[in-house]
Motif scaffolding. Structure first.
Motif, short mmCIF file in Angstrom:
data_model
loop_
_atom_site.label_atom_id
_atom_site.label_comp_id
_atom_site.label_asym_id
_atom_site.label_seq_id
_atom_site.Cartn_x
_atom_site.Cartn_y
_atom_site.Cartn_z
N ARG A 13 0.86 -1.20 0.00
CA ARG A 13 0.00 0.00 0.00
C ARG A 13 0.89 1.24 0.00
O ARG A 13 1.78 1.37 0.83
CB ARG A 13 -0.89 -0.03 1.24
CG ARG A 13 -1.64 1.25 1.52
CD ARG A 13 -2.75 1.53 0.50
NE ARG A 13 -3.12 2.92 0.58
CZ ARG A 13 -4.33 3.41 0.35
NH1 ARG A 13 -5.32 2.61 0.00
NH2 ARG A 13 -4.57 4.69 0.45
N SER A 14 0.67 2.12 -0.97
CA SER A 14 1.44 3.35 -1.05
C SER A 14 0.53 4.56 -0.90
O SER A 14 -0.66 4.50 -1.21
CB SER A 14 2.14 3.46 -2.41
OG SER A 14 3.05 2.39 -2.54
N TYR A 15 1.12 5.64 -0.41
CA TYR A 15 0.46 6.96 -0.42
C TYR A 15 1.35 7.82 -1.31
O TYR A 15 2.45 8.19 -0.87
CB TYR A 15 0.41 7.55 0.98
CG TYR A 15 -0.37 6.72 1.98
CD1 TYR A 15 -1.76 6.81 2.06
CD2 TYR A 15 0.30 5.87 2.85
CE1 TYR A 15 -2.46 6.05 2.98
CE2 TYR A 15 -0.41 5.11 3.78
CZ TYR A 15 -1.78 5.21 3.84
OH TYR A 15 -2.48 4.46 4.75
N GLN A 19 5.87 4.29 0.18
CA GLN A 19 5.37 2.92 0.27
C GLN A 19 5.22 2.56 1.75
O GLN A 19 6.21 2.40 2.48
CB GLN A 19 6.32 1.95 -0.43
CG GLN A 19 5.56 0.78 -1.00
CD GLN A 19 6.41 -0.14 -1.85
OE1 GLN A 19 7.62 -0.18 -1.70
NE2 GLN A 19 5.76 -0.89 -2.72
N ALA A 20 3.97 2.51 2.22
CA ALA A 20 3.72 2.26 3.65
C ALA A 20 3.80 0.78 3.97
O ALA A 20 4.28 0.40 5.05
CB ALA A 20 2.36 2.82 4.04
N GLY A 43 4.33 1.75 9.26
CA GLY A 43 3.18 1.16 8.55
C GLY A 43 2.16 0.48 9.45
O GLY A 43 1.24 -0.18 8.95
N LYS A 44 2.26 0.67 10.75
CA LYS A 44 1.36 -0.02 11.69
C LYS A 44 -0.11 0.34 11.45
O LYS A 44 -0.95 -0.54 11.32
CB LYS A 44 1.73 0.34 13.16
CG LYS A 44 3.16 0.03 13.54
CD LYS A 44 3.44 0.33 15.00
CE LYS A 44 3.36 1.80 15.39
NZ LYS A 44 4.41 2.65 14.78
N ARG A 210 1.39 -12.20 21.29
CA ARG A 210 2.38 -12.29 20.23
C ARG A 210 2.61 -10.89 19.68
O ARG A 210 1.69 -10.07 19.67
CB ARG A 210 1.82 -13.19 19.12
CG ARG A 210 2.72 -13.44 17.96
CD ARG A 210 2.22 -14.66 17.20
NE ARG A 210 0.89 -14.48 16.62
CZ ARG A 210 0.68 -14.15 15.34
NH1 ARG A 210 1.69 -13.93 14.54
NH2 ARG A 210 -0.55 -14.02 14.89
N GLU A 211 3.83 -10.66 19.24
CA GLU A 211 4.17 -9.33 18.71
C GLU A 211 4.58 -9.45 17.24
O GLU A 211 5.40 -10.31 16.91
CB GLU A 211 5.32 -8.76 19.55
CG GLU A 211 5.59 -7.31 19.30
CD GLU A 211 6.63 -6.75 20.28
OE1 GLU A 211 7.09 -7.49 21.18
OE2 GLU A 211 7.02 -5.59 20.09
N VAL A 212 4.01 -8.62 16.41
CA VAL A 212 4.44 -8.55 15.00
C VAL A 212 5.22 -7.24 14.87
O VAL A 212 4.66 -6.16 15.05
CB VAL A 212 3.22 -8.55 14.06
CG1 VAL A 212 3.64 -8.29 12.62
CG2 VAL A 212 2.46 -9.87 14.16
N LEU A 213 6.51 -7.38 14.62
CA LEU A 213 7.40 -6.21 14.59
C LEU A 213 7.57 -5.72 13.16
O LEU A 213 8.01 -6.49 12.30
CB LEU A 213 8.78 -6.63 15.09
CG LEU A 213 9.07 -6.45 16.57
CD1 LEU A 213 10.40 -7.13 16.90
CD2 LEU A 213 9.12 -4.98 16.91
N LEU A 214 7.25 -4.46 12.91
CA LEU A 214 7.40 -3.91 11.55
C LEU A 214 8.58 -2.95 11.48
O LEU A 214 8.88 -2.24 12.44
CB LEU A 214 6.14 -3.14 11.13
CG LEU A 214 4.80 -3.85 11.11
CD1 LEU A 214 3.77 -2.96 10.42
CD2 LEU A 214 4.90 -5.17 10.41
#
Ligand SMILES: Nc1ncnc2c1ncn2[C@@H]1O[C@H](COP(=O)(O)OP(=O)(O)OP(=O)(O)O)[C@@H](O)[C@H]1O
Length: 226
Positions: A13-15, A19-20, A43-44, A210-214
């Motif tokens: 997904r981009s703005y 690119q987010a 991008g969270k 659980r952690e999703v790290l971006l």
């Protein structure tokens, strides 16, 4: 993993030129509390909005219980958000003209509940989140922390299957933040509610399973238990 509730695959997904999200995939199981964390701008919020069907990715797909959101009409997606999803935005987005009790009761009225029942459920949630004293106050008469708790009550009052919460404790001091997270996560665990929690704060992420790290629109590493 239990039944997946949400599966995102290859989200881009981009703005404009930014690119987010750069091909992000994540699966969330029923009843899981997942923290999406990482530094500002990684991008969270964009991921949260794609998962909740608020924005559509440029490519990739999000499936809710196997059904691609992209194949639903906007009407179907907004119905899903009203019935199965609860969304707490980063900046509460309360209706300025309505007192807290009516803000919280609004999704119930839209779902066909009688005003009397909506009011009583709304007061119950305001109490649970420690803001019963602002029940008749307008958003402009509340502190930022009170407004955020009222907004959380509004997201929880319909007992959604999935709660999406973007920085739910951002406007709270640490004690109030802990109280709110305690209410949120214990309720979720009792009711098997799935929670997707966006945060940049490790202490908040520690409440998740659980952690999703971006980093820069992609997942940093293998998912780590919080
Ligand atoms: N509506 C928008 N218009 C233009 N750029 C945007 C928009 N929303 C997000 N972005 C950009 O996309 C990237 C990801 O933003 P996003 O809000 O998803 O990150 P975030 O990790 O949630 O950040 P924060 O922790 O600061 O809220 C950033 O570079 C941001 O500037």
């Amino acid at each position: 993993m239990n039944d997946p509730v949400l599966q995102a695959e290859g989200l881009v997904r981009s703005y404009g030129k930014t690119q987010a999200l750069r091909g992000l995939s994540v699966t969330i199981a029923s009843g899981e509390i997942v923290a999406v964390s990482g530094p500002s701008g990684c991008g969270k919020s964009t991921l949260l909005h794609c998962l909740a069907g608020i924005i559509v990715p440029d490519s990739g797909a999000v499936r809710y219980r196997g059904q691609p959101l992209g194949e639903m009409s906007e009407k179907q997606r907004s119905r899903l958000r009203r019935t199965s999803f609860g969304v707490l935005f980063q900046f509460g987005q309360l209706v300025a003209e309505l007192p807290a009790v009516d803000n919280v009761g609004l999704p119930l009225l839209l779902g066909g509940y009688q005003k009397r029942i909506a009011d009583s459920k709304s007061l119950e949630w305001l109490q649970r989140l420690g803001v019963a004293e602002v029940a008749s106050a307008l958003p402009s008469e509340m502190s930022g922390g009170q407004a955020q708790r009222v907004a959380l009550a509004r997201a929880m009052v319909t007992e959604p299957e999935v709660l999406f919460a973007d920085e739910p404790t951002g406007a709270l001091d640490s004690l109030a933040g802990e109280q709110v997270l305690e209410v949120l996560t214990s309720h979720a665990r009792q009711r098997n509610m799935t929670v997707v929690l966006v945060t940049h704060d490790a202490k908040v992420a520690a409440y998740a399973d659980r952690e999703v790290l971006l980093r820069d629109g992609a997942q940093l590493a293998a998912e780590v238990p919080a």
